[in-house]
Design an enzyme around this catalytic site. Sequence first.
Site, short mmCIF file in Angstrom:
data_model
loop_
_atom_site.label_atom_id
_atom_site.label_comp_id
_atom_site.label_asym_id
_atom_site.label_seq_id
_atom_site.Cartn_x
_atom_site.Cartn_y
_atom_site.Cartn_z
N ILE A 158 0.90 -1.16 0.00
CA ILE A 158 0.00 0.00 0.00
C ILE A 158 0.94 1.21 0.00
O ILE A 158 1.89 1.27 0.78
CB ILE A 158 -0.96 0.00 1.22
CG1 ILE A 158 -1.85 1.25 1.27
CG2 ILE A 158 -0.23 -0.15 2.54
CD1 ILE A 158 -2.98 1.16 2.32
N SER A 159 0.73 2.14 -0.91
CA SER A 159 1.66 3.27 -1.04
C SER A 159 1.69 4.12 0.23
O SER A 159 0.74 4.15 1.00
CB SER A 159 1.24 4.17 -2.20
OG SER A 159 1.20 3.46 -3.41
#
Length: 217
Positions: free
Chosen positions: A66-67
């Site tokens: 997940i960024s």
Amino acid sequence: MLNANDSFRHIGLRNRLVKEVEKKGITSKSVLEAIGRVPRHLFMDPSFVHLAYKDKAFPIGQGQTISQPYTVAFQSSLLEVTPGCKVLEIGTGSGYQAAVLAEMGVEVYSVERQRKLYEKTQTLLRKTGYKEIRLFLGDGNLGLPDEAPFDRIIVTAGAESVPAGLLVQLAVGGIMVLPVGVKSQTMIRIKRLSEDDFEQEKFGDFAFVPLLKGIVK
Ligand code: SAH
């Protein structure tokens, strides 16, 4: 979007995250408000929940991440979205970036190449109330020809070069934001000025998982 699994503790942590992202240079009010609204802890494996509001990227399974919230905010700012515009995201992953865009009032189409992630995120987005986000299983290099043109395109995996299939799906007057590079990536923004003219700007270095080819069944 206030969710049954959200709490005042999470809201408090999120407000702190918004301040941190702001301190790092994000000024767009609509982006900061969206970061403040998306319950990021629901987009991560429950064993990482205590880390959900740190400004860091985390594993989400299938070798993906997940960024980092700052990166999500940075790309979302560069995209200069306006409510109602039609946005194509390549690399759905956890669905967090898609949710942030949905909170900014745009129509989100998002493509993921890994079936497991696509299915997991589809379920999650329904559960968390982001029902209007449209997810597709496919190779993002090809975009979504049937849904094109798009006012905005955002790529959330590192591309070796600008995928030609995406450029043609950008509306005239549209904006595409993508990280380009092999080991590390330079954030690039492309504006389509006319049918044949594109303008390109560079915005610093980032580290993304690679944009791969084909789909994983
Ligand atoms: N936007 C995501 C970031 C996920 S990481 C989030 O907010 O969580 C990048 C994602 O891009 C991974 O899930 C990876 O599987 C996906 N990806 C890589 N190459 C792709 C391709 N060609 N088409 C679609 N998705 C791709």
